[in-house]
Design a protein around this motif. Sequence first.
Motif, mmCIF file in Angstrom:
data_model
loop_
_atom_site.group_PDB
_atom_site.id
_atom_site.type_symbol
_atom_site.label_atom_id
_atom_site.label_comp_id
_atom_site.label_asym_id
_atom_site.label_seq_id
_atom_site.Cartn_x
_atom_site.Cartn_y
_atom_site.Cartn_z
ATOM 1 N N GLU A 1 -23.163 -0.360 -19.490
ATOM 2 C CA GLU A 1 -23.658 1.004 -19.667
ATOM 3 C C GLU A 1 -22.905 1.692 -20.804
ATOM 4 O O GLU A 1 -21.756 1.344 -21.097
ATOM 5 N N PRO A 2 -23.541 2.669 -21.472
ATOM 6 C CA PRO A 2 -22.823 3.437 -22.497
ATOM 7 C C PRO A 2 -21.568 4.069 -21.917
ATOM 8 O O PRO A 2 -21.546 4.521 -20.775
ATOM 9 N N GLY A 3 -20.493 4.065 -22.698
ATOM 10 C CA GLY A 3 -19.254 4.663 -22.242
ATOM 11 C C GLY A 3 -18.433 3.775 -21.323
ATOM 12 O O GLY A 3 -17.487 4.256 -20.697
ATOM 13 N N SER A 4 -18.770 2.489 -21.249
ATOM 14 C CA SER A 4 -18.013 1.571 -20.408
ATOM 15 C C SER A 4 -17.643 0.338 -21.207
ATOM 16 O O SER A 4 -18.159 0.105 -22.301
ATOM 17 N N VAL A 5 -16.729 -0.478 -20.668
ATOM 18 C CA VAL A 5 -16.332 -1.717 -21.315
ATOM 19 C C VAL A 5 -16.440 -2.858 -20.315
ATOM 20 O O VAL A 5 -16.079 -2.706 -19.144
ATOM 21 N N THR A 6 -16.980 -3.976 -20.767
ATOM 22 C CA THR A 6 -17.053 -5.194 -19.968
ATOM 23 C C THR A 6 -16.366 -6.308 -20.735
ATOM 24 O O THR A 6 -16.677 -6.544 -21.905
ATOM 25 N N ALA A 7 -15.420 -6.981 -20.079
ATOM 26 C CA ALA A 7 -14.686 -8.079 -20.695
ATOM 27 C C ALA A 7 -15.218 -9.408 -20.156
ATOM 28 O O ALA A 7 -15.385 -9.566 -18.948
ATOM 29 N N ILE A 8 -15.487 -10.338 -21.063
ATOM 30 C CA ILE A 8 -15.922 -11.677 -20.690
ATOM 31 C C ILE A 8 -14.724 -12.617 -20.791
ATOM 32 O O ILE A 8 -14.109 -12.728 -21.853
ATOM 33 N N LEU A 9 -14.387 -13.262 -19.694
ATOM 34 C CA LEU A 9 -13.251 -14.169 -19.659
ATOM 35 C C LEU A 9 -13.691 -15.548 -19.198
ATOM 36 O O LEU A 9 -14.717 -15.697 -18.534
ATOM 37 N N GLY A 10 -12.872 -16.533 -19.523
ATOM 38 C CA GLY A 10 -13.126 -17.898 -19.092
ATOM 39 C C GLY A 10 -12.419 -18.872 -20.003
ATOM 40 O O GLY A 10 -12.016 -18.516 -21.114
ATOM 41 N N PRO A 11 -12.253 -20.118 -19.570
ATOM 42 C CA PRO A 11 -11.551 -21.112 -20.393
ATOM 43 C C PRO A 11 -12.348 -21.486 -21.629
ATOM 44 O O PRO A 11 -13.542 -21.182 -21.741
ATOM 45 N N ASN A 12 -11.701 -22.152 -22.563
ATOM 46 C CA ASN A 12 -12.364 -22.606 -23.783
ATOM 47 C C ASN A 12 -13.556 -23.490 -23.448
ATOM 48 O O ASN A 12 -13.486 -24.337 -22.557
ATOM 49 N N GLY A 13 -14.654 -23.284 -24.183
ATOM 50 C CA GLY A 13 -15.822 -24.141 -24.032
ATOM 51 C C GLY A 13 -16.702 -23.837 -22.846
ATOM 52 O O GLY A 13 -17.662 -24.575 -22.581
ATOM 53 N N VAL A 14 -16.426 -22.728 -22.139
ATOM 54 C CA VAL A 14 -17.205 -22.441 -20.944
ATOM 55 C C VAL A 14 -18.504 -21.704 -21.254
ATOM 56 O O VAL A 14 -19.397 -21.618 -20.420
ATOM 57 N N GLY A 15 -18.640 -21.139 -22.477
ATOM 58 C CA GLY A 15 -19.900 -20.503 -22.850
ATOM 59 C C GLY A 15 -19.819 -19.037 -23.211
ATOM 60 O O GLY A 15 -20.847 -18.360 -23.261
ATOM 61 N N LYS A 16 -18.622 -18.538 -23.540
ATOM 62 C CA LYS A 16 -18.496 -17.115 -23.879
ATOM 63 C C LYS A 16 -19.272 -16.784 -25.153
ATOM 64 O O LYS A 16 -20.001 -15.786 -25.206
ATOM 65 N N THR A 17 -19.131 -17.615 -26.177
ATOM 66 C CA THR A 17 -19.863 -17.379 -27.428
ATOM 67 C C THR A 17 -21.356 -17.558 -27.223
ATOM 68 O O THR A 17 -22.172 -16.816 -27.791
ATOM 69 N N LEU B 1 -16.522 -13.230 -15.330
ATOM 70 C CA LEU B 1 -15.620 -14.380 -15.306
ATOM 71 C C LEU B 1 -16.456 -15.654 -15.241
ATOM 72 O O LEU B 1 -17.127 -15.915 -14.237
ATOM 73 N N LEU B 2 -16.426 -16.428 -16.333
ATOM 74 C CA LEU B 2 -17.190 -17.669 -16.409
ATOM 75 C C LEU B 2 -16.303 -18.834 -15.983
ATOM 76 O O LEU B 2 -15.177 -18.977 -16.459
ATOM 77 N N GLN B 3 -16.827 -19.663 -15.087
ATOM 78 C CA GLN B 3 -16.075 -20.804 -14.577
ATOM 79 C C GLN B 3 -16.935 -22.061 -14.685
ATOM 80 O O GLN B 3 -18.144 -22.029 -14.429
ATOM 81 N N ARG B 4 -16.318 -23.162 -15.037
ATOM 82 C CA ARG B 4 -17.057 -24.424 -15.168
ATOM 83 C C ARG B 4 -17.593 -24.871 -13.814
ATOM 84 O O ARG B 4 -16.853 -24.965 -12.838
ATOM 85 N N GLY B 5 -18.897 -25.152 -13.797
ATOM 86 C CA GLY B 5 -19.502 -25.693 -12.587
ATOM 87 C C GLY B 5 -19.662 -24.704 -11.459
ATOM 88 O O GLY B 5 -19.986 -25.094 -10.331
ATOM 89 N N ARG B 6 -19.462 -23.422 -11.721
ATOM 90 C CA ARG B 6 -19.569 -22.402 -10.684
ATOM 91 C C ARG B 6 -20.378 -21.222 -11.197
ATOM 92 O O ARG B 6 -20.493 -20.998 -12.399
ATOM 93 N N ALA B 7 -20.931 -20.490 -10.271
ATOM 94 C CA ALA B 7 -21.637 -19.265 -10.646
ATOM 95 C C ALA B 7 -20.629 -18.276 -11.212
ATOM 96 O O ALA B 7 -19.472 -18.221 -10.778
ATOM 97 N N CYS B 8 -21.047 -17.501 -12.224
ATOM 98 C CA CYS B 8 -20.129 -16.512 -12.804
ATOM 99 C C CYS B 8 -19.844 -15.411 -11.786
ATOM 100 O O CYS B 8 -20.636 -15.141 -10.883
ATOM 101 N N ARG B 9 -18.698 -14.812 -11.937
ATOM 102 C CA ARG B 9 -18.312 -13.702 -11.072
ATOM 103 C C ARG B 9 -18.336 -12.434 -11.902
ATOM 104 O O ARG B 9 -17.750 -12.384 -12.989
ATOM 105 N N CYS B 10 -18.980 -11.413 -11.415
ATOM 106 C CA CYS B 10 -19.131 -10.166 -12.166
ATOM 107 C C CYS B 10 -18.740 -8.996 -11.280
ATOM 108 O O CYS B 10 -19.005 -8.988 -10.070
ATOM 109 N N GLY B 11 -18.109 -7.997 -11.884
ATOM 110 C CA GLY B 11 -17.752 -6.801 -11.143
ATOM 111 C C GLY B 11 -16.542 -6.124 -11.730
ATOM 112 O O GLY B 11 -16.073 -6.457 -12.832
ATOM 113 N N TYR B 12 -15.986 -5.175 -10.994
ATOM 114 C CA TYR B 12 -14.796 -4.445 -11.429
ATOM 115 C C TYR B 12 -13.617 -5.403 -11.444
ATOM 116 O O TYR B 12 -13.500 -6.299 -10.598
ATOM 117 N N TYR B 13 -12.722 -5.220 -12.411
ATOM 118 C CA TYR B 13 -11.649 -6.206 -12.617
ATOM 119 C C TYR B 13 -10.825 -6.456 -11.356
ATOM 120 O O TYR B 13 -10.429 -7.587 -11.069
#
Length: 269
Positions: free
Chosen positions: A26-42, A210-222
């Motif tokens: 949403e406007p006025g908010s920040v979302t950080a994408i995390l996860g190990p190398n090669g997991v699909g952030k880009t 939070l992107l994890q290999r072989g698992r569903a991503c986890r989304c929400g407040y940090y």
Amino acid sequence: MALVVDDVSCGYGGRPVLEHVGFQLEPGSVTAILGPNGVGKTTLFKAALGFLPLETGSVTIDGGKIADMSRSEIARAIAYVPQIQNIPFAYTVEEAVLMGRAPHLKLLQQPGPEDRRIAREALETMGIARLAKKTCTEVSGGELQMVSIARALAQQPRYLVMDEPTASLDFGNQIHVLERVIELTEGGIGVLMTTHDPEQAFSLKSDVVLLQRGRACRCGYYRDVLTEEALAETYGVDVLIRPIPYGGKSIECCMALIKETGHRHRESR
């Protein structure tokens, strides 16, 4: 009013990289994408920017499907700051920032006084107006990162997508960039950023994907997503999350534990 990634699956050459990822910025908010190398952030960035065909799901900007929008329409809504800056020619900092006005100009149209005013404001917002007449080849890596963010701001986007905005920066410049991110969200811009450092999500008090290999991503407040267990599972290291006193209040700190090897450095005498 939101950038919405809804049940997105995508990949390359029939090989899935992301499956059923969903979140909204949403406007006025920040979302950080995390996860190990090669997991699909880009890959997730490419999908959110409309660069990559989707196998399932959709990406919408303020209710409109990104797949139905022109590149100039997307550029007026979303600005992208890549991790690697490449400005090979000796443009001045002011000229580089002025390039951010391109989505608002017609073919072959030259920037006018209003465009230059907006570019100057972007320089001031990022605290680098003093560099306006310097060439991009003269400034430091940290300053060049600020130039790239200023150029993105000159687009006047509603959303800012930043790929590792603090990569290769020294400690002080990392903090300066994070402070600017907070200021941008306070000004109403939604910021989507990748980071390899969970501590940055704690500092920003952001939402997290939070992107994890072989698992569903986890989304929400940090606080809900970045638990000790989830981080240890994601990165394969032991993690501690502890409150520390600062300025009369308590803030959370995330740290990885380095295992003892039995080797001890000789104490100086």
